[in-house]
Design a protein around this motif. Structure first.
Motif, PDB file in Angstrom:
ATOM      1  N   GLU A  41       1.512  -1.166   4.244  1.00 34.39           N
ATOM      2  CA  GLU A  41       0.059  -1.255   4.023  1.00 34.39           C
ATOM      3  C   GLU A  41      -0.658  -0.150   4.794  1.00 34.39           C
ATOM      4  O   GLU A  41      -1.545   0.520   4.250  1.00 34.39           O
ATOM      5  CB  GLU A  41      -0.482  -2.616   4.472  1.00 34.39           C
ATOM      6  CG  GLU A  41      -1.996  -2.686   4.351  1.00 34.39           C
ATOM      7  CD  GLU A  41      -2.663  -3.718   5.235  1.00 34.39           C
ATOM      8  OE1 GLU A  41      -3.910  -3.725   5.266  1.00 34.39           O
ATOM      9  OE2 GLU A  41      -1.963  -4.499   5.913  1.00 34.39           O
ATOM     10  N   GLU A  42      -0.280   0.050   6.046  1.00 36.65           N
ATOM     11  CA  GLU A  42      -0.941   1.068   6.856  1.00 36.65           C
ATOM     12  C   GLU A  42      -0.734   2.471   6.274  1.00 36.65           C
ATOM     13  O   GLU A  42      -1.679   3.254   6.188  1.00 36.65           O
ATOM     14  CB  GLU A  42      -0.420   1.020   8.291  1.00 36.65           C
ATOM     15  CG  GLU A  42      -0.871  -0.205   9.045  1.00 36.65           C
ATOM     16  CD  GLU A  42      -0.395  -0.204  10.476  1.00 36.65           C
ATOM     17  OE1 GLU A  42       0.747   0.233  10.742  1.00 36.65           O
ATOM     18  OE2 GLU A  42      -1.161  -0.642  11.339  1.00 36.65           O
ATOM     19  N   VAL A  43       0.500   2.779   5.885  1.00 40.54           N
ATOM     20  CA  VAL A  43       0.784   4.100   5.314  1.00 40.54           C
ATOM     21  C   VAL A  43      -0.011   4.307   4.023  1.00 40.54           C
ATOM     22  O   VAL A  43      -0.568   5.380   3.791  1.00 40.54           O
ATOM     23  CB  VAL A  43       2.301   4.282   5.061  1.00 40.54           C
ATOM     24  CG1 VAL A  43       2.580   5.513   4.211  1.00 40.54           C
ATOM     25  CG2 VAL A  43       3.043   4.378   6.382  1.00 40.54           C
ATOM     26  N   ALA A  44      -0.086   3.257   3.208  1.00 44.30           N
ATOM     27  CA  ALA A  44      -0.784   3.371   1.922  1.00 44.30           C
ATOM     28  C   ALA A  44      -2.287   3.538   2.073  1.00 44.30           C
ATOM     29  O   ALA A  44      -2.939   4.099   1.191  1.00 44.30           O
ATOM     30  CB  ALA A  44      -0.477   2.137   1.061  1.00 44.30           C
ATOM     31  N   THR A  45      -2.857   3.068   3.172  1.00 44.16           N
ATOM     32  CA  THR A  45      -4.324   3.049   3.275  1.00 44.16           C
ATOM     33  C   THR A  45      -4.906   3.982   4.330  1.00 44.16           C
ATOM     34  O   THR A  45      -6.109   4.265   4.280  1.00 44.16           O
ATOM     35  CB  THR A  45      -4.819   1.616   3.566  1.00 44.16           C
ATOM     36  OG1 THR A  45      -4.248   1.170   4.806  1.00 44.16           O
ATOM     37  CG2 THR A  45      -4.443   0.661   2.448  1.00 44.16           C
ATOM     38  N   MET A  46      -4.115   4.455   5.276  1.00 40.92           N
ATOM     39  CA  MET A  46      -4.662   5.202   6.409  1.00 40.92           C
ATOM     40  C   MET A  46      -5.362   6.498   6.010  1.00 40.92           C
ATOM     41  O   MET A  46      -6.455   6.783   6.517  1.00 40.92           O
ATOM     42  CB  MET A  46      -3.561   5.505   7.428  1.00 40.92           C
ATOM     43  CG  MET A  46      -4.074   6.258   8.640  1.00 40.92           C
ATOM     44  SD  MET A  46      -5.447   5.417   9.457  1.00 40.92           S
ATOM     45  CE  MET A  46      -4.667   4.970  10.965  1.00 40.92           C
ATOM     46  N   GLY A  47      -4.776   7.287   5.141  1.00 43.75           N
ATOM     47  CA  GLY A  47      -5.371   8.573   4.773  1.00 43.75           C
ATOM     48  C   GLY A  47      -6.773   8.421   4.197  1.00 43.75           C
ATOM     49  O   GLY A  47      -7.727   9.052   4.672  1.00 43.75           O
ATOM     50  N   ARG A  48      -6.903   7.587   3.208  1.00 36.02           N
ATOM     51  CA  ARG A  48      -8.215   7.383   2.572  1.00 36.02           C
ATOM     52  C   ARG A  48      -9.193   6.746   3.548  1.00 36.02           C
ATOM     53  O   ARG A  48     -10.353   7.133   3.623  1.00 36.02           O
ATOM     54  CB  ARG A  48      -8.080   6.524   1.321  1.00 36.02           C
ATOM     55  CG  ARG A  48      -9.389   6.354   0.585  1.00 36.02           C
ATOM     56  CD  ARG A  48      -9.159   5.756  -0.804  1.00 36.02           C
ATOM     57  NE  ARG A  48     -10.367   5.826  -1.576  1.00 36.02           N
ATOM     58  CZ  ARG A  48     -11.208   4.803  -1.709  1.00 36.02           C
ATOM     59  NH1 ARG A  48     -10.965   3.648  -1.143  1.00 36.02           N
ATOM     60  NH2 ARG A  48     -12.308   4.946  -2.420  1.00 36.02           N
ATOM     61  N   TRP A  49      -8.715   5.753   4.310  1.00 33.07           N
ATOM     62  CA  TRP A  49      -9.589   5.077   5.257  1.00 33.07           C
ATOM     63  C   TRP A  49     -10.151   6.069   6.274  1.00 33.07           C
ATOM     64  O   TRP A  49     -11.350   6.061   6.558  1.00 33.07           O
ATOM     65  CB  TRP A  49      -8.835   3.950   5.970  1.00 33.07           C
ATOM     66  CG  TRP A  49      -9.705   3.199   6.925  1.00 33.07           C
ATOM     67  CD1 TRP A  49     -10.513   2.137   6.644  1.00 33.07           C
ATOM     68  CD2 TRP A  49      -9.873   3.471   8.317  1.00 33.07           C
ATOM     69  NE1 TRP A  49     -11.171   1.736   7.776  1.00 33.07           N
ATOM     70  CE2 TRP A  49     -10.800   2.536   8.826  1.00 33.07           C
ATOM     71  CE3 TRP A  49      -9.332   4.409   9.184  1.00 33.07           C
ATOM     72  CZ2 TRP A  49     -11.188   2.518  10.162  1.00 33.07           C
ATOM     73  CZ3 TRP A  49      -9.729   4.397  10.518  1.00 33.07           C
ATOM     74  CH2 TRP A  49     -10.645   3.456  10.980  1.00 33.07           C
ATOM     75  N   SER A  50      -9.289   6.921   6.833  1.00 33.20           N
ATOM     76  CA  SER A  50      -9.779   7.845   7.861  1.00 33.20           C
ATOM     77  C   SER A  50     -10.748   8.878   7.286  1.00 33.20           C
ATOM     78  O   SER A  50     -11.690   9.282   7.972  1.00 33.20           O
ATOM     79  CB  SER A  50      -8.620   8.520   8.603  1.00 33.20           C
ATOM     80  OG  SER A  50      -7.888   9.340   7.749  1.00 33.20           O
ATOM     81  N   ARG A  51     -10.555   9.259   6.030  1.00 38.76           N
ATOM     82  CA  ARG A  51     -11.491  10.216   5.405  1.00 38.76           C
ATOM     83  C   ARG A  51     -12.842   9.582   5.116  1.00 38.76           C
ATOM     84  O   ARG A  51     -13.870  10.236   5.255  1.00 38.76           O
ATOM     85  CB  ARG A  51     -10.904  10.761   4.103  1.00 38.76           C
ATOM     86  CG  ARG A  51      -9.846  11.817   4.290  1.00 38.76           C
ATOM     87  CD  ARG A  51      -9.474  12.487   2.969  1.00 38.76           C
ATOM     88  NE  ARG A  51      -9.166  11.568   1.898  1.00 38.76           N
ATOM     89  CZ  ARG A  51      -7.982  10.971   1.698  1.00 38.76           C
ATOM     90  NH1 ARG A  51      -6.994  11.204   2.546  1.00 38.76           N
ATOM     91  NH2 ARG A  51      -7.785  10.162   0.692  1.00 38.76           N
ATOM     92  N   THR A  52     -12.846   8.322   4.716  1.00 35.71           N
ATOM     93  CA  THR A  52     -14.101   7.699   4.297  1.00 35.71           C
ATOM     94  C   THR A  52     -14.796   6.896   5.391  1.00 35.71           C
ATOM     95  O   THR A  52     -16.024   6.875   5.456  1.00 35.71           O
ATOM     96  CB  THR A  52     -13.868   6.774   3.083  1.00 35.71           C
ATOM     97  OG1 THR A  52     -12.942   5.747   3.440  1.00 35.71           O
ATOM     98  CG2 THR A  52     -13.355   7.557   1.885  1.00 35.71           C
TER      99      THR A  52
END
Length: 190
Positions: A41-52
């Motif tokens: 879950e963390e790998v799947a969501t971290m990139g987008r979360w940190s950008r937005t």
């Protein structure tokens, strides 16, 4: 002791041993499986979360030092995935040690505590940011329930060490040091 009594006693002992072995295998390697689900879950969501979300949070919390926001916002998906891989080695070592020692290992039990406590940290982060943070979805569904279940199984097997405040501190410290170390290694590998 008569022959039928010896057979019943031997059967009961074998059943208890098999149950204890199954408990250790499920709780030990279950830790690795639960961790994998959570970290996917963390790998799947971290990139987008940190950008937005990081820009929004940075504006909402101006007292947080810029270096923290800069570090959080600059972690790319590949670096984060490498850090997760390094952490996977730590969790796999803890799970194997738990299996090897029948769940008695201090390293295994501290890692199990760390896993559960870090799930509570994810929930606190989501509350503090008033929104989703990576890891917040699987924390109440996988991390915390698995930790409570595994501790219960170890308690019933008679191998769980008594819980003390010091154990919580050690668990949180292990989680923090392992996370920081995994990210440092990931940066060096990148």
């Amino acid at each position: 002791m008569t022959a039928p009594t010896r057979t019943v006693t031997a059967t009961a002992t074998a059943t208890a041993t098999a149950t204890a072995t199954a408990t250790v295998a499920v709780t030990g390697f279950g830790l690795l499986a639960a961790w994998a689900v959570h970290d996917l879950e963390e790998v799947a969501t971290m990139g987008r979360w940190s950008r937005t979300r990081v820009p929004v949070l940075r504006e909402r919390h101006p007292r947080v030092p810029d270096r923290i926001w800069d570090r959080l916002g600059s972690t790319d998906g590949r670096e984060f995935a490498r850090a997760v891989g390094v952490m996977g080695l730590v969790v796999a070592a803890a799970a194997a040690d738990g299996y090897r020692t029948g769940g008695r290992s201090a390293f295994y039990q501290t890692s199990l505590n760390a896993f559960g406590l870090h799930g509570l940290v994810h929930l606190a982060q989501a509350a503090a940011t008033r929104g989703y943070t990576p890891g917040a979805a699987t924390s109440p569904l996988v991390v915390v329930p698995f930790t409570l279940w595994a501790r219960g199984r170890l308690r019933r097997a008679g191998v769980l060490r008594p819980a003390r405040a010091r154990d919580a501190v050690q668990g949180l410290a292990l989680a923090a040091v392992a996370t920081a170390g995994a990210h440092a290694v990931a940066r060096r590998l990148g």
